[in-house]
Write a protein that holds these residues in place. Structure first.
Motif, PDB file in Angstrom:
ATOM      1  N   UNK A 111      48.928  27.260  62.573  1.00 20.84           N
ATOM      2  CA  UNK A 111      47.649  26.642  62.563  1.00 20.84           C
ATOM      3  C   UNK A 111      47.366  26.146  64.214  1.00 20.84           C
ATOM      4  N   UNK A 112      48.560  25.823  64.879  1.00 23.22           N
ATOM      5  CA  UNK A 112      48.461  25.404  66.100  1.00 23.22           C
ATOM      6  C   UNK A 112      48.235  26.586  67.053  1.00 23.22           C
ATOM      7  N   UNK A 113      48.590  27.796  66.813  1.00 22.34           N
ATOM      8  CA  UNK A 113      48.141  28.855  67.431  1.00 22.34           C
ATOM      9  C   UNK A 113      46.857  29.324  67.257  1.00 22.34           C
ATOM     10  N   UNK A 114      46.143  29.199  66.010  1.00 19.01           N
ATOM     11  CA  UNK A 114      44.828  29.479  65.734  1.00 19.01           C
ATOM     12  C   UNK A 114      44.074  28.408  66.530  1.00 19.01           C
ATOM     13  N   UNK A 115      44.415  27.047  66.602  1.00 19.66           N
ATOM     14  CA  UNK A 115      43.593  25.940  67.088  1.00 19.66           C
ATOM     15  C   UNK A 115      43.702  26.219  68.613  1.00 19.66           C
ATOM     16  N   UNK A 116      44.519  26.516  69.299  1.00 22.64           N
ATOM     17  CA  UNK A 116      44.517  27.047  70.800  1.00 22.64           C
ATOM     18  C   UNK A 116      43.789  28.210  71.059  1.00 22.64           C
TER      19      UNK A 116
END
Length: 160
Positions: A93-98
């Motif tokens: 989720x953090x990857x997609x957010x960035x």
């Protein structure tokens, strides 16, 4: 940004635009570096879980060897540990957010660069730049808000 000269003289709209553009590029760089880190972490966690699960399954098939059964048990314990750690850190989720933040920073930079390329220096206004700065701040606000929402959830695995 330093004033040109004398008290009360601020930067020109072009100088302010250059400053804002640099800030947008810095935001994009931040999102890019975090996106790469989170992507590697998400991928590594998934691959490690897959390898350990497969290895333990194969090893348990060779039950007559005590050393292999012990290794399989250790692998399953590590799979359980990774299964618990991944939702806590929520790498995907953090990857997609960035990825989303980086897209928005790139888009904003492109639009500001186009404005600078198509507007005469004397026609550029602080009002035009204020709109871009507001959008720049909105990207950071959305990024921070979404990040906090993900961290507040008791189980982040539903976001992956």
């Amino acid at each position: 940004m330093q004033p040109d000269s004398g008290p009360g003289v601020g930067p020109s709209p072009r100088e302010a635009a250059a400053f804002l553009l640099e800030r947008i590029h810095q935001g994009n760089g931040y999102a890019h570096s975090r996106k790469r880190r989170f992507g590697r972490s998400a991928s590594l966690t998934k691959v490690a879980t897959l390898v350990l699960s497969a290895a333990s399954t194969v090893i348990l098939g060779l039950q007559n060897l005590n050393a292999w059964a012990g290794l399989a048990l250790a692998c399953m314990a590590l799979v359980t540990l990774l299964g618990a750690v991944e939702p806590f850190f929520n790498w995907r989720s953090r990857w997609v957010l960035m990825e989303e933040a980086q897209y928005r920073f790139r888009r904003l930079a492109d639009e500001l660069e186009y404005l600078l390329a198509t507007t005469a220096a004397d026609d550029l206004t602080f009002d035009q730049l204020g709109e871009f700065f507001g959008r720049y701040q909105a990207i950071w606000d959305d990024l921070s808000r979404t990040w906090l929402e993900h961290r507040r959830e008791p189980s982040a695995s539903s976001n992956a």
